[in-house]
Scaffold this motif. Structure first.
Motif, short mmCIF file in Angstrom:
data_model
loop_
_atom_site.label_atom_id
_atom_site.label_comp_id
_atom_site.label_asym_id
_atom_site.label_seq_id
_atom_site.Cartn_x
_atom_site.Cartn_y
_atom_site.Cartn_z
N SER A 7 0.81 -1.22 0.00
CA SER A 7 0.00 0.00 0.00
C SER A 7 0.84 1.27 0.00
O SER A 7 0.38 2.34 0.41
N VAL A 8 2.08 1.17 -0.44
CA VAL A 8 2.99 2.32 -0.47
C VAL A 8 2.37 3.49 -1.22
O VAL A 8 1.82 3.32 -2.32
N ARG A 9 2.46 4.69 -0.62
CA ARG A 9 1.91 5.89 -1.24
C ARG A 9 2.98 6.81 -1.82
O ARG A 9 2.69 7.66 -2.64
N THR A 10 4.21 6.67 -1.35
CA THR A 10 5.31 7.46 -1.93
C THR A 10 5.37 7.17 -3.42
O THR A 10 5.29 6.01 -3.85
N THR A 11 5.50 8.22 -4.22
CA THR A 11 5.48 8.05 -5.68
C THR A 11 6.85 8.35 -6.29
O THR A 11 7.63 9.13 -5.74
N ALA A 12 7.12 7.70 -7.40
CA ALA A 12 8.32 7.97 -8.21
C ALA A 12 7.85 8.11 -9.65
O ALA A 12 7.52 7.12 -10.31
N ARG A 13 7.79 9.35 -10.13
CA ARG A 13 7.28 9.65 -11.47
C ARG A 13 8.43 9.76 -12.45
O ARG A 13 9.40 10.50 -12.23
N ARG A 14 8.34 9.02 -13.54
CA ARG A 14 9.38 9.07 -14.57
C ARG A 14 9.34 10.43 -15.29
O ARG A 14 8.28 10.90 -15.69
N ASP A 15 10.49 11.05 -15.40
CA ASP A 15 10.61 12.33 -16.09
C ASP A 15 11.90 12.31 -16.90
O ASP A 15 12.98 12.60 -16.40
N GLY A 16 11.79 11.92 -18.15
CA GLY A 16 12.97 11.81 -19.00
C GLY A 16 13.90 10.71 -18.50
O GLY A 16 13.50 9.55 -18.36
N ASP A 17 15.14 11.07 -18.22
CA ASP A 17 16.13 10.11 -17.73
C ASP A 17 16.16 10.03 -16.21
O ASP A 17 17.07 9.42 -15.65
N ASP A 18 15.19 10.66 -15.57
CA ASP A 18 15.14 10.69 -14.10
C ASP A 18 13.81 10.17 -13.58
O ASP A 18 12.85 9.96 -14.34
N TYR A 19 13.78 9.98 -12.26
CA TYR A 19 12.53 9.78 -11.52
C TYR A 19 12.43 10.90 -10.49
O TYR A 19 13.44 11.33 -9.90
N VAL A 20 11.21 11.36 -10.24
CA VAL A 20 10.96 12.38 -9.23
C VAL A 20 10.16 11.75 -8.10
O VAL A 20 9.02 11.29 -8.33
N ILE A 21 10.75 11.70 -6.92
CA ILE A 21 10.15 11.00 -5.78
C ILE A 21 9.51 11.99 -4.83
O ILE A 21 10.10 13.02 -4.48
N ASN A 22 8.28 11.66 -4.39
CA ASN A 22 7.57 12.47 -3.40
C ASN A 22 6.91 11.55 -2.38
O ASN A 22 6.29 10.53 -2.74
N GLY A 23 7.06 11.91 -1.12
CA GLY A 23 6.43 11.13 -0.06
C GLY A 23 7.24 11.19 1.22
O GLY A 23 8.34 11.79 1.26
N THR A 24 6.71 10.57 2.27
CA THR A 24 7.38 10.55 3.56
C THR A 24 7.47 9.13 4.08
O THR A 24 6.49 8.37 4.03
N LYS A 25 8.65 8.76 4.54
CA LYS A 25 8.87 7.47 5.17
C LYS A 25 9.04 7.69 6.68
O LYS A 25 9.64 8.67 7.10
N ARG A 26 8.54 6.75 7.48
CA ARG A 26 8.50 6.95 8.93
C ARG A 26 9.20 5.81 9.67
O ARG A 26 9.22 4.67 9.23
N PHE A 27 9.76 6.17 10.83
CA PHE A 27 10.44 5.21 11.73
C PHE A 27 11.55 4.46 11.00
O PHE A 27 11.69 3.24 11.13
N ILE A 28 12.36 5.16 10.25
CA ILE A 28 13.38 4.52 9.43
C ILE A 28 14.67 4.36 10.24
O ILE A 28 15.33 5.33 10.59
N THR A 29 15.01 3.10 10.52
CA THR A 29 16.17 2.78 11.35
C THR A 29 17.46 3.24 10.69
O THR A 29 17.68 3.02 9.49
N ASN A 30 18.30 3.88 11.49
CA ASN A 30 19.62 4.38 11.07
C ASN A 30 19.54 5.52 10.06
O ASN A 30 20.58 5.94 9.52
#
Length: 388
Positions: A135-158
């Motif tokens: 159910s991941v909501r963070t998005t990675a939209r393809r834009d030419g030779d790149d991806y554009v990532i938007n979203g928030t990750k929580r409780f990420i160890t280290n």
């Protein structure tokens, strides 16, 4: 490649000495300051702890799953924060690249992860997405030779220390489930990537977690792990099966340590003119704890051997993680009870280990998620047998 018996024995002996001589004596300081001394981290690097499972060709020890859990049985005897410092490199922060990465990604990142010069972090959990990886909501939209990532990750160890994040993001908005999720290797310092403040936790001081925030974070297409979209969920599941066995092994190690502390205290403490260890009600605590720790150990080793043999161990990994994490919680609770009032006093460490143990029932999939995985697998097998 499996180690020969002498090399394996020497490795475990070295780890045990390191735990007894360096880690356990530093527990109180780490609990008080919430910081693992840099000298200890440097020793971890020198011992090769960050590269226990990294392939040998990239500077790691290349331990098998069975060898890994044997090492973690020993390392798990110390407060869990120490293991957490290098565990993301050994497991979820590195394995996605080691298992599914392109040759270029492996060559770029694995040597630095194996040496501990680079800390890896696994960014899956989100504010409204925990154990449901599909159910991941963070998005990675393809834009030419790149991806554009938007979203928030929580409780990420280290995350506060990480130089590399394995990020699960949705590349296909039309796919609402797991099929639309891809994995990316995102380096610290990439514009648009920022970190939240470290969380203050119930236990495991010295192990740090925080939010990882992506705001129009642009990464090259070469950051897509494996170079194929839609494989992120499969990568996550491969990593999590291995990670659950690792966590179960850590629970076994901590159980062994707590039992040692519990019995030693009861032997030395006298009440009513005799040692606490002579009272049968407390002896039942010892026996139940030992039986549970032994059962957990056997489960972990059995599942590890099956994984090394190429078998699918999703159910076994869930069984081991569920049982071992619940067992260490019960054992830690008994330890506080045996210590009585002293168990509530910080000096005796029982209360700290009790709080440390509580997290094991939550991360790498809660107990309830493990129950669902096991039950669904059993039902699926039954339908297949019945031709339904």
């Amino acid at each position: 490649m499996a180690l020969d018996a002498d090399t394996q024995s020497q490795l475990l002996e070295t780890i045990r000495s390191f735990v007894d001589e360096r880690l356990i004596p530093a527990e109180a300081e780490v609990a008080e300051t919430d910081v693992i001394p840099e000298s200890i981290v440097a020793d971890m690097r020198a011992l090769g702890l960050f590269g226990l499972t990294a392939p040998e060709e990239f500077g790691g020890l290349g331990l098998t799953m069975e060898e890994e859990v044997l090492a973690i049985f020993e390392l798990g005897r110390a407060a869990p924060a120490f293991r957490s410092m290098f565990a993301t490199n050994v497991g979820i922060g590195m394995q996605g690249i080691a298992i599914d990465g392109t040759p270029e990604q492996k060559a770029k990142y694995l040597p630095r992860l194996a040496s501990g010069d680079l800390i890896g972090s696994f960014a899956l959990t989100e504010p409204e997405v925990g154990s449901d990886a599909g159910s991941v909501r963070t998005t990675a939209r393809r834009d030419g030779d790149d991806y554009v990532i938007n979203g928030t990750k929580r409780f990420i160890t280290n995350a506060p220390h990480a130089g590399l994040f394995t990020v699960m993001a949705r590349t296909d908005p039309a796919q609402k489930g797991a099929a639309g999720v891809s994995a990316f290797a995102v380096e610290r310092g990439t514009p648009g990537l920022s970190l939240g403040k470290p969380e203050k936790k119930m236990g495991q001081q010295g192990a740090h977690v925080c939010d990882v925030i992506f705001e129009d974070c642009r990464v090259p297409a070469t950051a897509l792990i494996g170079g194929v979209e839609g494989q992120g969920f499969k990568t996550a599941m491969k990593v999590l099966d291995k990670g659950r066995l690792h966590i179960a092994a850590a629970c076994v190690g901590l159980s062994d340590r707590i039992i040692e502390d519990m019995v030693a205290y009861a032997v030395g403490r006298r009440q009513f003119g005799r040692p606490l260890a002579d009272f049968q009600l407390l002896q039942a605590f010892f026996a139940d704890s030992k039986a549970e720790a032994y059962a957990a150990r056997c489960m972990v080793i059995d599942a590890a051997r099956k994984r090394d043999a190429g078998q699918n161990v999703s159910v076994e990994a869930s069984c081991a993680k569920m049982f071992a994490s619940e067992a260490v919680g019960r054992i830690a609770d008994r330890n506080v009870q045996v210590h009585g009032g002293m168990g509530y006093i910080r000096e005796y460490r029982a209360e700290q280990l009790f709080r440390d143990a509580r997290l094991f029932r939550i991360y790498e999939g809660t107990t309830q998620i493990q129950q669902i995985i096991i039950a669904k697998a059993l039902a699926t097998d039954a339908r297949e047998r019945l031709g339904m």
